[in-house]
Design a protein around this motif. Structure first.
Motif, PDB file in Angstrom:
ATOM      1  N   THR A  95      10.245 -31.016 -52.680  1.00  0.00           N
ATOM      2  CA  THR A  95       9.556 -31.143 -52.432  1.00  0.00           C
ATOM      3  C   THR A  95       9.577 -30.765 -50.496  1.00  0.00           C
ATOM      4  O   THR A  95      10.773 -30.695 -49.965  1.00  0.00           O
ATOM      5  N   TYR A 102       2.176 -23.600 -55.132  1.00  0.00           N
ATOM      6  CA  TYR A 102       3.062 -24.759 -55.666  1.00  0.00           C
ATOM      7  C   TYR A 102       3.907 -23.387 -55.808  1.00  0.00           C
ATOM      8  O   TYR A 102       3.698 -22.608 -57.032  1.00  0.00           O
ATOM      9  N   SER A 148      11.030 -25.597 -44.171  1.00  0.00           N
ATOM     10  CA  SER A 148      10.755 -26.897 -44.915  1.00  0.00           C
ATOM     11  C   SER A 148      12.176 -27.043 -45.610  1.00  0.00           C
ATOM     12  O   SER A 148      12.649 -27.151 -46.596  1.00  0.00           O
ATOM     13  N   LEU A 198       8.680 -22.429 -50.106  1.00  0.00           N
ATOM     14  CA  LEU A 198       7.587 -23.492 -50.133  1.00  0.00           C
ATOM     15  C   LEU A 198       7.002 -22.957 -48.705  1.00  0.00           C
ATOM     16  O   LEU A 198       5.954 -22.484 -48.197  1.00  0.00           O
ATOM     17  N   ASP A 251       1.723 -29.538 -46.174  1.00  0.00           N
ATOM     18  CA  ASP A 251       2.898 -30.890 -47.626  1.00  0.00           C
ATOM     19  C   ASP A 251       2.979 -29.807 -48.498  1.00  0.00           C
ATOM     20  O   ASP A 251       1.654 -30.452 -49.420  1.00  0.00           O
ATOM     21  N   PHE A 252       3.906 -29.724 -49.318  1.00  0.00           N
ATOM     22  CA  PHE A 252       3.930 -29.935 -50.378  1.00  0.00           C
ATOM     23  C   PHE A 252       4.453 -31.354 -51.376  1.00  0.00           C
ATOM     24  O   PHE A 252       5.680 -31.243 -51.489  1.00  0.00           O
ATOM     25  N   LYS A 253       3.808 -31.039 -51.977  1.00  0.00           N
ATOM     26  CA  LYS A 253       4.307 -32.762 -52.514  1.00  0.00           C
ATOM     27  C   LYS A 253       3.371 -32.413 -53.807  1.00  0.00           C
ATOM     28  O   LYS A 253       3.125 -31.921 -54.349  1.00  0.00           O
ATOM     29  N   MET A 254       4.560 -33.618 -54.910  1.00  0.00           N
ATOM     30  CA  MET A 254       4.110 -33.563 -56.190  1.00  0.00           C
ATOM     31  C   MET A 254       3.426 -34.741 -56.483  1.00  0.00           C
ATOM     32  O   MET A 254       3.245 -35.425 -56.460  1.00  0.00           O
ATOM     33  N   THR A 290       7.616 -30.296 -46.407  1.00  0.00           N
ATOM     34  CA  THR A 290       6.115 -30.319 -45.339  1.00  0.00           C
ATOM     35  C   THR A 290       6.646 -28.697 -44.397  1.00  0.00           C
ATOM     36  O   THR A 290       7.802 -28.996 -43.626  1.00  0.00           O
TER      37      THR A 290
END
Length: 154
Positions: free
Chosen positions: A90, A80, A114, A119, A151-154, A92
């Motif tokens: 965040t 990340y 995204s 990202l 996916d970049f999620k917290m 995708t």
């Protein structure tokens, strides 16, 4: 000896002033008439006007179905980006990954961003290090292409 006049001064009357007036401008000259058209039995190639050709149809979108076994031999998740993590960003990223017959990644491109450059870049950098199980055709291993969402999620 001095002559003394009768007390009247002699006045000479100046000649009347004349105004210099420019002559009126000449009337505009009509444009010359063109030569009469000449009848030619057949038109010359330079006389024929061809309309532009219609635009070509859009290129078909490449088929990006999983031509490679989507299972991974080695898939480490992307790191990340610290700035995106601090900012709480965040998203995708959808990648298109070309894989050779040995399962190595040969090319990575972003199909859907995204909308965050950091990202997208992190996903592409990670994907270049991945390894896939190559596809097979007629018992032979073949190169292919795969679509991978990241996916970049917290």
């Amino acid at each position: 000896m001095r002559r003394v006049g009768s007390g009247k001064r002699s006045r000479e009357t100046p000649p009347p002033r004349t105004k210099t007036v420019a002559p009126p401008p000449p009337p505009p000259i009509p444009p010359p008439r063109g030569a009469p058209p000449i009848d030619v039995a057949e038109p010359r190639p330079t006389d024929v006007v061809t309309p532009p050709s219609p635009p070509s149809p859009p290129a078909p979108t490449p088929n990006v179905e999983a031509s490679v076994d989507a299972s991974y031999k080695n898939r480490n998740p992307p790191k990340y980006p610290p700035a995106a993590l601090r900012a709480g960003i965040t998203g995708t990223v959808v990648l298109i990954i070309d894989v050779d017959a040995s399962g190595n990644v040969t090319n990575v491109s972003v199909e859907k961003s995204s909308r965050n450059r950091d990202l997208d870049r992190a996903a592409m950098d990670a994907a270049r290090k991945w390894r896939f199980n190559p596809g097979s055709q007629g018992g032979q291993k073949v190169a292919g292409r795969v679509r991978v969402p990241v996916d970049f999620k917290m």
